[in-house]
Write a protein that holds these residues in place. Structure first.
Motif, PDB file in Angstrom:
ATOM      1  N   GLY A 190     -36.276  15.893  53.839  1.00 47.66           N
ATOM      2  CA  GLY A 190     -36.241  17.233  53.275  1.00 47.66           C
ATOM      3  C   GLY A 190     -35.358  17.424  52.058  1.00 47.66           C
ATOM      4  N   TYR A 191     -34.812  16.345  51.503  1.00 50.36           N
ATOM      5  CA  TYR A 191     -33.979  16.450  50.311  1.00 50.36           C
ATOM      6  C   TYR A 191     -34.841  16.312  49.049  1.00 50.36           C
ATOM      7  N   LYS A 192     -34.373  16.905  47.958  1.00 48.13           N
ATOM      8  CA  LYS A 192     -34.954  16.649  46.644  1.00 48.13           C
ATOM      9  C   LYS A 192     -34.213  15.445  46.075  1.00 48.13           C
ATOM     10  N   VAL A 193     -34.921  14.602  45.344  1.00 46.52           N
ATOM     11  CA  VAL A 193     -34.320  13.381  44.816  1.00 46.52           C
ATOM     12  C   VAL A 193     -34.631  13.257  43.333  1.00 46.52           C
ATOM     13  N   ILE A 194     -33.613  12.904  42.551  1.00 48.79           N
ATOM     14  CA  ILE A 194     -33.800  12.484  41.175  1.00 48.79           C
ATOM     15  C   ILE A 194     -33.165  11.110  41.055  1.00 48.79           C
ATOM     16  N   GLU A 195     -33.594  10.357  40.044  1.00 46.06           N
ATOM     17  CA  GLU A 195     -33.161   8.968  39.933  1.00 46.06           C
ATOM     18  C   GLU A 195     -32.718   8.626  38.526  1.00 46.06           C
ATOM     19  N   ALA A 196     -31.806   7.676  38.447  1.00 51.01           N
ATOM     20  CA  ALA A 196     -31.374   7.106  37.175  1.00 51.01           C
ATOM     21  C   ALA A 196     -31.225   5.604  37.374  1.00 51.01           C
ATOM     22  N   VAL A 197     -31.516   4.832  36.323  1.00 49.02           N
ATOM     23  CA  VAL A 197     -31.543   3.373  36.454  1.00 49.02           C
ATOM     24  C   VAL A 197     -30.316   2.679  35.870  1.00 49.02           C
ATOM     25  N   ASN A 198     -29.387   3.444  35.274  1.00 53.51           N
ATOM     26  CA  ASN A 198     -28.160   2.834  34.763  1.00 53.51           C
ATOM     27  C   ASN A 198     -27.050   3.880  34.744  1.00 53.51           C
ATOM     28  N   GLY A 199     -25.857   3.444  34.438  1.00 50.80           N
ATOM     29  CA  GLY A 199     -24.705   4.340  34.478  1.00 50.80           C
ATOM     30  C   GLY A 199     -24.802   5.484  33.492  1.00 50.80           C
ATOM     31  N   GLU A 200     -25.199   5.191  32.272  1.00 49.32           N
ATOM     32  CA  GLU A 200     -25.278   6.242  31.245  1.00 49.32           C
ATOM     33  C   GLU A 200     -26.293   7.315  31.631  1.00 49.32           C
ATOM     34  N   ALA A 201     -27.487   6.890  32.047  1.00 54.92           N
ATOM     35  CA  ALA A 201     -28.512   7.856  32.476  1.00 54.92           C
ATOM     36  C   ALA A 201     -28.050   8.619  33.707  1.00 54.92           C
ATOM     37  N   GLY A 202     -27.308   7.962  34.583  1.00 57.39           N
ATOM     38  CA  GLY A 202     -26.802   8.618  35.781  1.00 57.39           C
ATOM     39  C   GLY A 202     -25.809   9.715  35.455  1.00 57.39           C
ATOM     40  N   VAL A 203     -24.884   9.427  34.542  1.00 57.96           N
ATOM     41  CA  VAL A 203     -23.907  10.443  34.132  1.00 57.96           C
ATOM     42  C   VAL A 203     -24.627  11.610  33.478  1.00 57.96           C
ATOM     43  N   MET A 204     -25.584  11.325  32.610  1.00 58.47           N
ATOM     44  CA  MET A 204     -26.334  12.390  31.943  1.00 58.47           C
ATOM     45  C   MET A 204     -27.123  13.227  32.951  1.00 58.47           C
ATOM     46  N   SER A 205     -27.756  12.581  33.931  1.00 57.30           N
ATOM     47  CA  SER A 205     -28.501  13.304  34.959  1.00 57.30           C
ATOM     48  C   SER A 205     -27.577  14.177  35.797  1.00 57.30           C
ATOM     49  N   ALA A 206     -26.406  13.653  36.119  1.00 58.86           N
ATOM     50  CA  ALA A 206     -25.446  14.435  36.897  1.00 58.86           C
ATOM     51  C   ALA A 206     -25.039  15.683  36.119  1.00 58.86           C
ATOM     52  N   GLU A 207     -24.758  15.523  34.824  1.00 57.02           N
ATOM     53  CA  GLU A 207     -24.345  16.654  34.001  1.00 57.02           C
ATOM     54  C   GLU A 207     -25.478  17.668  33.833  1.00 57.02           C
ATOM     55  N   THR A 208     -26.707  17.198  33.734  1.00 58.81           N
ATOM     56  CA  THR A 208     -27.857  18.077  33.525  1.00 58.81           C
ATOM     57  C   THR A 208     -28.262  18.810  34.793  1.00 58.81           C
ATOM     58  N   HIS A 209     -28.279  18.111  35.927  1.00 59.35           N
ATOM     59  CA  HIS A 209     -28.854  18.658  37.166  1.00 59.35           C
ATOM     60  C   HIS A 209     -27.831  19.128  38.196  1.00 59.35           C
TER      61      HIS A 209
ATOM     62  N   PRO B  46     -15.144  18.666  35.033  1.00 60.85           N
ATOM     63  CA  PRO B  46     -14.732  19.710  35.983  1.00 60.85           C
ATOM     64  C   PRO B  46     -15.899  20.299  36.787  1.00 60.85           C
ATOM     65  N   ALA B  47     -17.078  20.368  36.202  1.00 57.75           N
ATOM     66  CA  ALA B  47     -18.231  20.922  36.916  1.00 57.75           C
ATOM     67  C   ALA B  47     -18.732  19.992  38.015  1.00 57.75           C
ATOM     68  N   LEU B  48     -18.356  18.715  37.947  1.00 59.05           N
ATOM     69  CA  LEU B  48     -18.848  17.719  38.907  1.00 59.05           C
ATOM     70  C   LEU B  48     -17.740  17.105  39.759  1.00 59.05           C
ATOM     71  N   SER B  49     -16.512  17.477  39.515  1.00 61.28           N
ATOM     72  CA  SER B  49     -15.386  16.786  40.162  1.00 61.28           C
ATOM     73  C   SER B  49     -15.420  16.857  41.687  1.00 61.28           C
ATOM     74  N   SER B  50     -16.037  17.893  42.233  1.00 52.56           N
ATOM     75  CA  SER B  50     -16.101  17.997  43.697  1.00 52.56           C
ATOM     76  C   SER B  50     -17.422  17.490  44.272  1.00 52.56           C
ATOM     77  N   THR B  51     -18.310  16.986  43.418  1.00 55.00           N
ATOM     78  CA  THR B  51     -19.582  16.439  43.886  1.00 55.00           C
ATOM     79  C   THR B  51     -19.319  15.130  44.640  1.00 55.00           C
ATOM     80  N   PRO B  52     -19.763  15.011  45.890  1.00 54.14           N
ATOM     81  CA  PRO B  52     -19.541  13.768  46.629  1.00 54.14           C
ATOM     82  C   PRO B  52     -20.318  12.600  46.004  1.00 54.14           C
ATOM     83  N   VAL B  53     -19.652  11.472  45.894  1.00 54.41           N
ATOM     84  CA  VAL B  53     -20.270  10.235  45.403  1.00 54.41           C
ATOM     85  C   VAL B  53     -20.114   9.190  46.498  1.00 54.41           C
ATOM     86  N   ILE B  54     -21.242   8.629  46.919  1.00 52.63           N
ATOM     87  CA  ILE B  54     -21.232   7.566  47.917  1.00 52.63           C
ATOM     88  C   ILE B  54     -21.638   6.270  47.224  1.00 52.63           C
ATOM     89  N   ALA B  55     -20.749   5.294  47.216  1.00 55.29           N
ATOM     90  CA  ALA B  55     -21.076   3.979  46.678  1.00 55.29           C
ATOM     91  C   ALA B  55     -22.009   3.288  47.666  1.00 55.29           C
TER      92      ALA B  55
END
Length: 120
Positions: free
Chosen positions: A26-45, A72-81
């Motif tokens: 039941g979750y929505k999922v977006i994907e990124a294939v590298n670190g740069e795209a991941g940071v950009m996706s996090a900032e955008t979404h 600051p907008a993402l600092s509390s977003t949980p990140v699971i390695a």
């Protein structure tokens, strides 16, 4: 409203497994294939949670996590390695970079889903 998970993972097979697991739960999922795209996706979404591979083609997941947590907008977003880096000290490095949890590959889908549910 379903929670949004960002998967930052360069291997298609791993992304597909996680995508199928989380969309069926039941979750929505977006994907990124590298670190740069991941940071950009996090900032955008502004996802509710990020699953971060450590070994990425441009800059590693440690650096991507540091950049995400510095926003600051993402600092509390949980990140699971979620990584095959399972050597002594790698888990500590993930926490030092700002990850909130650590799961080694290969992972058990039910355990990963349970870990995600702890945070969202």
């Amino acid at each position: 409203m379903s929670k949004l998970i960002l998967i930052i993972e360069d291997q298609e097979d791993n992304r597909r497994i996680m995508r199928d697991l989380f969309t069926s739960a039941g979750y929505k999922v977006i994907e990124a294939v590298n670190g740069e795209a991941g940071v950009m996706s996090a900032e955008t979404h502004c996802p509710d949670l990020i699953l971060m591979d450590i070994q990425l083609p441009d800059f590693d997941g440690y650096e991507a996590t540091r950049r995400i947590k510095a926003n600051p907008a993402l600092s509390s977003t949980p990140v699971i390695a979620v990584t095959s880096y399972a050597l002594s000290g790698d888990e500590a490095k993930a926490y030092e970079a700002g990850c909130d949890a650590y799961v080694s590959k290969p992972f058990r889908p039910r355990e990963l889903l349970a870990k995600v549910r702890e945070y969202v």
